[in-house]
Design a protein around this motif. Sequence first.
Motif, PDB file in Angstrom:
ATOM      1  N   ILE A 146      -1.631   5.890  13.913  1.00 47.69           N
ATOM      2  CA  ILE A 146      -2.533   6.600  13.008  1.00 47.69           C
ATOM      3  C   ILE A 146      -2.076   6.326  11.583  1.00 47.69           C
ATOM      4  O   ILE A 146      -0.893   6.465  11.268  1.00 47.69           O
ATOM      5  CB  ILE A 146      -2.549   8.117  13.273  1.00 47.69           C
ATOM      6  N   SER A 147      -2.995   5.912  10.734  1.00 50.57           N
ATOM      7  CA  SER A 147      -2.676   5.653   9.326  1.00 50.57           C
ATOM      8  C   SER A 147      -3.813   6.178   8.459  1.00 50.57           C
ATOM      9  O   SER A 147      -4.954   6.316   8.917  1.00 50.57           O
ATOM     10  CB  SER A 147      -2.477   4.152   9.082  1.00 50.57           C
ATOM     11  N   LYS A 160      -7.342   5.818  10.145  1.00 54.32           N
ATOM     12  CA  LYS A 160      -7.510   4.737  11.098  1.00 54.32           C
ATOM     13  C   LYS A 160      -6.694   5.064  12.349  1.00 54.32           C
ATOM     14  O   LYS A 160      -5.572   5.543  12.256  1.00 54.32           O
ATOM     15  CB  LYS A 160      -7.025   3.407  10.522  1.00 54.32           C
ATOM     16  N   VAL A 161      -7.280   4.813  13.508  1.00 56.17           N
ATOM     17  CA  VAL A 161      -6.575   4.941  14.778  1.00 56.17           C
ATOM     18  C   VAL A 161      -6.477   3.555  15.385  1.00 56.17           C
ATOM     19  O   VAL A 161      -7.493   2.873  15.550  1.00 56.17           O
ATOM     20  CB  VAL A 161      -7.292   5.907  15.738  1.00 56.17           C
ATOM     21  N   ASN A 162      -5.264   3.120  15.659  1.00 58.76           N
ATOM     22  CA  ASN A 162      -5.017   1.772  16.178  1.00 58.76           C
ATOM     23  C   ASN A 162      -5.628   0.694  15.280  1.00 58.76           C
ATOM     24  O   ASN A 162      -6.122  -0.331  15.748  1.00 58.76           O
ATOM     25  CB  ASN A 162      -5.554   1.639  17.611  1.00 58.76           C
ATOM     26  N   GLY A 163      -5.602   0.970  13.976  1.00 58.29           N
ATOM     27  CA  GLY A 163      -6.094  -0.006  13.002  1.00 58.29           C
ATOM     28  C   GLY A 163      -7.585   0.023  12.762  1.00 58.29           C
ATOM     29  O   GLY A 163      -8.087  -0.746  11.935  1.00 58.29           O
TER      30      GLY A 163
END
Length: 219
Positions: A146-147, A160-163
């Motif tokens: 997660i970012s 973002k989840v998994n990019g």
Amino acid sequence: VSAWLDLSVTATYHGSRDHDNNAFPIRGSIEYVIKHHQKSGDKRKEHTTSPSSSSSPPKSLILTNGTIHNITIATSVSIMHLGQIYLPRAKLWWPHTHGSQPLYSVELTFRSLDGKSDDAVDGNNNNPTPAIHESTTQSTFGIRTISSFTHPKTKSFALKVNGHPVFLQGGNWITTDLFLRYSNSPKRYLQELQLLRNVGFNSLRVWGGGIAETTYFYE
């Protein structure tokens, strides 16, 4: 995909101390087994064992296993880093609006080889054999990243989840029972969270002015 996992544990020291209150270190090894998480009633993964068979899971369920040697514990620690574990053939966890939620189980067993047993004697050389003490713990986890980023159009906070960018559909979670009568009811938590999932929620913000939610909520 393949993944590298940071393996850490919490250790509580219960060893003895000398006259100067210095702790005697406890030495041993940690064995780990990572496997596919078996959900209750999953007929595809259930297996049976007889009294004469091993209680270990079938090899088809195990993704990786190994032993970490030369572990020393001389005090209680909140986090003890054991290193990184390579996990092949891993499946990513996604919000339910974007994919499935595969889970994995990890089992850790600490074996202490310190000390001598009181009456155990090696039949070959009459030397006392090391007393082996075991402690086992288990946990369940998913694999995802997660970012956060600033959305180029809205200039607002986004995730973002998994990019992959994920549009958050959710709300605040305060508490559904101000008297906390059901805070120890896993069934009620499950039913309430399923209602939110069914209306399209893929995220919840636990309100800071509410309560520190229980492990039932997060599980």
